[in-house]
Design an enzyme around this catalytic site. Sequence first.
Site, short mmCIF file in Angstrom:
data_model
loop_
_atom_site.label_atom_id
_atom_site.label_comp_id
_atom_site.label_asym_id
_atom_site.label_seq_id
_atom_site.Cartn_x
_atom_site.Cartn_y
_atom_site.Cartn_z
N HIS A 24 77.45 51.40 38.56
CA HIS A 24 76.38 51.38 37.55
C HIS A 24 75.78 52.77 37.27
CE1 HIS A 24 73.44 51.07 40.79
NE2 HIS A 24 73.61 49.80 41.00
N HIS A 49 70.26 40.28 49.89
CA HIS A 49 69.99 40.98 48.63
C HIS A 49 70.70 40.26 47.49
CE1 HIS A 49 69.30 44.11 45.79
NE2 HIS A 49 70.31 44.91 46.07
N GLU A 51 71.49 41.51 44.46
CA GLU A 51 72.32 42.30 43.53
C GLU A 51 73.78 41.86 43.66
OE1 GLU A 51 71.69 46.57 43.57
OE2 GLU A 51 72.69 46.77 41.62
N ASP A 100 76.75 43.01 43.71
CA ASP A 100 77.79 43.54 44.60
C ASP A 100 77.74 42.85 45.96
OD1 ASP A 100 75.31 44.92 44.73
OD2 ASP A 100 76.21 46.63 45.74
N HIS A 110 66.18 48.24 47.87
CA HIS A 110 65.62 48.90 46.71
C HIS A 110 65.25 47.93 45.59
CE1 HIS A 110 69.59 49.00 44.32
NE2 HIS A 110 69.75 48.18 45.35
N ASP A 115 71.74 47.32 51.72
CA ASP A 115 71.94 48.62 51.05
C ASP A 115 71.44 49.81 51.87
OD1 ASP A 115 73.24 47.94 48.65
OD2 ASP A 115 71.36 47.36 47.70
N TYR A 129 74.15 59.07 48.93
CA TYR A 129 73.78 57.66 48.63
C TYR A 129 72.26 57.52 48.60
CZ TYR A 129 73.63 52.58 49.62
OH TYR A 129 73.37 51.24 49.60
N HIS A 135 77.38 48.87 52.57
CA HIS A 135 78.33 49.80 51.94
C HIS A 135 78.75 50.84 52.97
CE1 HIS A 135 77.62 48.33 47.86
NE2 HIS A 135 76.32 48.47 48.03
FE1 FEO Z 1 71.47 46.85 45.62
FE2 FEO Z 1 74.57 47.35 47.05
O1 FEO Z 1 73.31 46.58 45.89
#
Ligand code: FEO
Length: 401
Positions: A28, A82, A84, A86, A152, A171, A197, A230
Amino acid sequence: MEDNIEPVTLAKGIYWVGAIDWNLRDFHGYATPRGTTYNAYLIVDEKIALVDTVKAEFAGELLERISRIIDPAKIDYVIANHVEMDHSGSLPAIMKAAPNARIYGTRQCKNGLSQYYHAQGCEGWDFEAVETGTELSLGAKTLMFIETAMLHWPDNMHTYIKEDKILLSNDAFGQHVATSKRFNDEVDDVMEDAAEYYANILMPFGKIILKYVETVGELGIKIDMIAPCHGIIWRTDPGQIIEAYGRWASGENAKKVLVIYDTMWGSTHMMARAIVEGVTAAGIDVKLMALRKNEFSEIIKEILDTPMIVVGSPTLNNGMFPSVGGFLTYLKGLHPRSKKAVAFGSYGWGGGAVKAVEKELEAAGFELIEPGLQVRYRPDEEELEKCRLLGERIAVAVKAD
Ligand code: FEO
């Protein structure tokens, strides 16, 4: 399937079952030249819990890795740290494979999931909202949840496995890097990836990070391993990444300068080089980064511990060059703390770029230490000397801070 599909053991009964996205080049808007991973973790005890899922297109890979350990239908709990996509994108596939699983997450997570997955039947999912300190026993192992709102997104939380002292941090503490290795003692440069990151994702949330570090201290939890969603898992000395986050969040700077610019016919480039000469002559480290030669994410990583940036743009149509405008918009969203700046640039007749750069730098939270420097058409030797002298003044300001 190009990857080795075997899960990876973190500790007895705890497995990495995520996916490696080798070819992701844009997350993104954040350039990911080395790809990324989506880490999900399976905990097998009397009860079986899956912590987080992976991006939707990797659902098959997730289910295959889980299947190497247990029948996915046996999953009792899905922990959604989370919302989001991903990390939640494969939730519909998991809930199809394990329809009786109960989902745990924060109240904001429930709201987010219901908005993302109403078309996938999420009204039928059994959801339990948790808050900091809520515990879930799996048998010999206990999960404890820690809300991390705005690290976040509003829904974020961490899951701590008490008996193994493993923090599943979603994250936070991650890196965008695809590798066949899973642990920090198996790779080099993980801290560099973690810094980039942090700078591109978590920099706006420094105060919340400092509060989080305090909360973890108050909870009195000991952390032997940090497993983010990640990149690489911090198996060796996990305290180093918490310490780094505290340092980055407090806005700690090194003594250095970063010159960021774009150029149309070379004049702003000449000015940039002369500013670099001035900073160097005054004995301060300086780096020059051209906007169309470096990814925004690489430049932002450099800004993380740089106290002074010098931003140059030629004037185009009475305003900034598009690359400079785009970069400053990206920078404004990240709102670095405790930074100073100066603008510079060239123009042909009306001008406008330097003022526009200054306005954006102020909006991004930078303190301008002096009015911007601009030259018409091509800098002559006298004007280049002014650029060198600007570089020297900038270096003196950095030394003085
Ligand atoms: Fe906030 Fe890795 O997504």
